[in-house]
Design an enzyme around this catalytic site. Structure first.
Site, short mmCIF file in Angstrom:
data_model
loop_
_atom_site.label_atom_id
_atom_site.label_comp_id
_atom_site.label_asym_id
_atom_site.label_seq_id
_atom_site.Cartn_x
_atom_site.Cartn_y
_atom_site.Cartn_z
N SER A 251 0.82 -1.21 0.00
CA SER A 251 0.00 0.00 0.00
C SER A 251 0.85 1.26 0.00
O SER A 251 1.82 1.37 0.76
CB SER A 251 -0.92 0.02 1.23
OG SER A 251 -1.57 1.27 1.35
N GLU B 41 -10.50 5.06 -7.53
CA GLU B 41 -10.57 5.74 -6.23
C GLU B 41 -10.43 7.24 -6.44
O GLU B 41 -9.32 7.77 -6.45
CB GLU B 41 -9.48 5.23 -5.28
CG GLU B 41 -9.67 3.78 -4.86
CD GLU B 41 -8.74 3.36 -3.73
OE1 GLU B 41 -7.84 4.17 -3.35
OE2 GLU B 41 -8.89 2.24 -3.23
#
Length: 299
Positions: free
Chosen positions: A212, A269
């Site tokens: 991430s 996103e």
């Protein structure tokens, strides 16, 4: 007649009283309006003073807060800082042309050697020697110091433009990323998916631990105060539209665009911004590519 005279006198006095009452009511109403005007004036002045007050730090969270779905919960209206903002442009404009690259995929040893352009995704885990220098940003969250000033400038300029951006997630530890990923896996297991399929589905929305960008300290999730849902509706808010148009000016890119999911491996996103530095952000935006394409790392 005496009786008629008295009646006339009484009627005259009664009539005179009626004429005087409206005058008293007008005086009372005028005083009330003046008082209301003064109260409104002081309230507006106090509000303007609060909105323009500077703390010398990144915007912090006031007492109230509300949850953001499937992410860190924290979101309230921050004050606007009075710190100098660089860059400070708040008008839409196209990124300036650069002579470094032309079009299509980009490969540059200078670019790939820049730590700010480190690629972290499912195929490129966070380097074992990656170091972060964390500082506090909005809502008590943390971000790498290399991105802090640019984030502050971007948020402040957006607020000055009448918008309402708030940071709902920034740096994440290995433990927090693990928790978020496992929660998403559990969600798909609850829908009837098998373990492997649930992990694959979860990884499309929440990066597995160690992959991430939030663990780099260079990524932030920014939503509108008026719409704190992490879904496609976010892109329709004026705040998000402004950020998408201007983030490159502050060294940020929209990391997971709607048309790049097949390359990034992450679903759209419209709230996730990655700091790469202003020159690279400008070039990536001008070319219309994602970070993998920019670094020629699409496999």
């Amino acid at each position: 007649m005496p009786g008629g005279s008295n009646k006339t006198s009484k009627n005259y006095r009664h009539s005179g009283a009626k004429k005087r009452r409206p005058a008293r009511r007008r005086r009372r109403h005028g005083g009330l309006k003046a008082a209301l005007f003064l109260v409104s004036f002081f309230l507006i002045a106090a509000l303007l003073l609060w909105r323009t007050g500077g703390t010398g730090q990144l915007p912090m969270s006031p007492p109230d807060s509300s949850a953001v779905s499937s992410n860190n919960a924290v979101q309230t209206q921050p004050p606007v800082s009075s710190l100098d903002k660089t860059p400070s442009s708040t008008t839409a404009e196209e990124p300036r042309q650069s002579a470094s690259f032309s079009s299509g995929n980009v490969s540059s040893s200078e670019a790939t050697s820049d730590p700010l352009l480190t690629l972290v995704n499912a195929a490129h885990p966070l380097p074992a020697d990656w170091q972060v220098d964390l500082v506090e940003c909005q809502n008590g969250l943390q971000i790498d110091s290399r991105a802090a000033a640019s984030l502050e400038a971007m948020l402040n300029d957006a607020w000055a433009a009448g918008l309402d951006p708030i940071v709902c997630s920034a740096y994440r530890s290995q433990e927090l990323q693990t928790q978020l990923f496992e929660n998403k896996v559990a969600y798909y297991l609850g829908l009837g998916y098998g373990q492997q399929e649930a992990q694959e589905q979860a990884g499309y929305w929440v990066a597995p631990p160690g992959t991430s960008e939030h663990q780099m300290g260079l990524a932030v999730d920014v939503v509108s105060l008026s719409n704190q849902n992490l879904d496609s509706s976010q892109e329709n808010t004026p705040t998000q539209q402004w950020l998408m148009a201007h983030c490159w000016e502050y060294g940020f890119i929209l990391r997971y665009p709607s048309d790049k999911s097949a390359i990034t491996g992450i679903g759209y996103e419209p709230w996730h911004y990655r700091y790469v530095g202003q020159p690279a952000a400008e070039e990536i935006t001008r070319l219309g590519v994602c970070l993998e394409e920019y670094l020629n790392q699409t496999n």
